[in-house]
Motif scaffolding. Structure first.
Motif, PDB file in Angstrom:
ATOM      1  N   LYS A  11       0.838  -1.213   0.000  1.00 47.51           N
ATOM      2  CA  LYS A  11       0.000   0.000   0.000  1.00 47.51           C
ATOM      3  C   LYS A  11       0.866   1.253   0.000  1.00 47.51           C
ATOM      4  CE  LYS A  11      -4.099  -1.894   2.260  1.00 47.51           C
ATOM      5  NZ  LYS A  11      -4.932  -1.863   3.472  1.00 47.51           N
ATOM      6  N   TRP A  12       1.980   1.236   0.759  1.00 51.04           N
ATOM      7  CA  TRP A  12       2.880   2.389   0.780  1.00 51.04           C
ATOM      8  C   TRP A  12       3.495   2.614  -0.594  1.00 51.04           C
ATOM      9  CZ3 TRP A  12       5.943   0.684   5.734  1.00 51.04           C
ATOM     10  CH2 TRP A  12       5.161   0.879   6.871  1.00 51.04           C
ATOM     11  N   GLU A  13       3.905   1.508  -1.252  1.00 52.62           N
ATOM     12  CA  GLU A  13       4.550   1.637  -2.569  1.00 52.62           C
ATOM     13  C   GLU A  13       3.554   2.036  -3.653  1.00 52.62           C
ATOM     14  OE1 GLU A  13       6.742  -1.949  -3.393  1.00 52.62           O
ATOM     15  OE2 GLU A  13       8.298  -1.466  -1.923  1.00 52.62           O
ATOM     16  N   LYS A  14       2.286   1.723  -3.470  1.00 53.82           N
ATOM     17  CA  LYS A  14       1.260   2.116  -4.456  1.00 53.82           C
ATOM     18  C   LYS A  14       0.695   3.501  -4.169  1.00 53.82           C
ATOM     19  CE  LYS A  14      -0.241  -2.567  -5.553  1.00 53.82           C
ATOM     20  NZ  LYS A  14      -1.316  -3.553  -5.429  1.00 53.82           N
ATOM     21  N   GLY A  15       1.073   4.042  -3.016  1.00 60.25           N
ATOM     22  CA  GLY A  15       0.594   5.373  -2.654  1.00 60.25           C
ATOM     23  C   GLY A  15      -0.805   5.363  -2.076  1.00 60.25           C
ATOM     24  N   LEU A  16      -1.276   4.204  -1.630  1.00 59.47           N
ATOM     25  CA  LEU A  16      -2.625   4.100  -1.068  1.00 59.47           C
ATOM     26  C   LEU A  16      -2.666   4.488   0.404  1.00 59.47           C
ATOM     27  CD1 LEU A  16      -3.729   0.726  -2.726  1.00 59.47           C
ATOM     28  CD2 LEU A  16      -4.253   3.062  -3.467  1.00 59.47           C
ATOM     29  N   SER A  17      -1.529   4.422   1.065  1.00 57.12           N
ATOM     30  CA  SER A  17      -1.441   4.860   2.459  1.00 57.12           C
ATOM     31  C   SER A  17      -0.023   5.370   2.709  1.00 57.12           C
ATOM     32  CB  SER A  17      -1.792   3.726   3.418  1.00 57.12           C
ATOM     33  OG  SER A  17      -0.802   2.722   3.390  1.00 57.12           O
ATOM     34  N   VAL A  18       0.163   5.985   3.875  1.00 55.01           N
ATOM     35  CA  VAL A  18       1.460   6.584   4.224  1.00 55.01           C
ATOM     36  C   VAL A  18       1.828   6.123   5.635  1.00 55.01           C
ATOM     37  CG1 VAL A  18       2.691   8.771   4.542  1.00 55.01           C
ATOM     38  CG2 VAL A  18       0.897   8.600   2.825  1.00 55.01           C
ATOM     39  N   PRO A  19       3.099   5.756   5.853  1.00 60.94           N
ATOM     40  CA  PRO A  19       3.493   5.351   7.206  1.00 60.94           C
ATOM     41  C   PRO A  19       3.525   6.547   8.151  1.00 60.94           C
ATOM     42  CG  PRO A  19       5.388   5.368   5.737  1.00 60.94           C
ATOM     43  CD  PRO A  19       4.190   5.649   4.892  1.00 60.94           C
ATOM     44  N   ASP A  20       3.353   6.286   9.453  1.00 54.16           N
ATOM     45  CA  ASP A  20       3.441   7.368  10.437  1.00 54.16           C
ATOM     46  C   ASP A  20       4.902   7.776  10.621  1.00 54.16           C
ATOM     47  OD1 ASP A  20       4.580   5.423  12.019  1.00 54.16           O
ATOM     48  OD2 ASP A  20       2.884   5.218  13.371  1.00 54.16           O
ATOM     49  N   SER A  21       5.143   8.792  11.432  1.00 52.60           N
ATOM     50  CA  SER A  21       6.498   9.352  11.570  1.00 52.60           C
ATOM     51  C   SER A  21       7.489   8.340  12.155  1.00 52.60           C
ATOM     52  CB  SER A  21       6.466  10.624  12.421  1.00 52.60           C
ATOM     53  OG  SER A  21       5.949  10.320  13.703  1.00 52.60           O
TER      54      SER A  21
END
Length: 180
Positions: A33-43
């Motif tokens: 999901k991170w690599e597809k841009g569907l979500s973003v990891p927290d700090s």
């Protein structure tokens, strides 16, 4: 940018999504999901991601990372192949040298064994032929006749043992240095 950089840095590090997810203690689908841009990891996860990929958070979030050129990989591969060939040649040369040494030792030890065998047989033949002859030197003593035999054989057993051990060790060495 994060999605593209994450994917490129992960591949440059040689990690699969599964391997990276295990290191970060998340499921593989999260990485996807991170690599597809569907979500973003927290700090906190961004910091851990940067550490696992040997980069900084600013690089992860910054401009697009350039992919390593296929040319660089090919040249590195060619250099490694050349080093492997040189290493194989060195090993083959060493193997041939050791094999030659073992063959030389075997031949020398075999000649020593043959010499000792001939001397032993000659000495034994002389001893038995001397027993049968009546003209052997007999010295009379107070208690009766005494037979004295003189030979030049000192203790041939030790020479036999050393030569035999040398032959055995050399034959083992020849077998071990043979081609596989």
């Amino acid at each position: 940018m994060l999605s593209e950089n994450l994917k490129k840095l992960r591949k440059a590090k040689g990690l699969s999504q599964e391997e990276l997810s295990i290191r970060l203690n998340v499921v593989r689908q999260t990485i996807s999901k991170w690599e597809k841009g569907l979500s973003v990891p927290d700090s906190e996860m961004l910091i851990r991601l940067a550490e696992e990929l040997d980069t900084t958070v600013t690089v992860l979030l910054g401009e697009t990372v350039e992919e390593t050129e296929a040319e660089d990989v090919k040249s590195l591969s060619a250099k490694l192949e050349l080093l492997n060939e040189q290493f194989a040649r060195q090993n083959e040369t060493r193997r041939k040298i050791w094999r030659g040494i073992f063959i030389t030792i075997t031949v020398i030890a075999g000649l020593v064994l043959a010499k000792e065998l001939i001397e032993f047989l000659f000495t034994q033949g002389m001893f038995f032929s001397m027993k049968e002859q009546e003209s052997i030197g007999i010295i009379g003593g107070a208690d009766g006749p005494t037979m004295i035999l003189v030979t030049n054989a000192v203790n041939p057993v030790s020479d036999w043992i050393f030569a035999l051990i040398a032959v055995i060790v050399s034959v083992i060495g020849i077998c071990k240095t043979g081609r596989k």
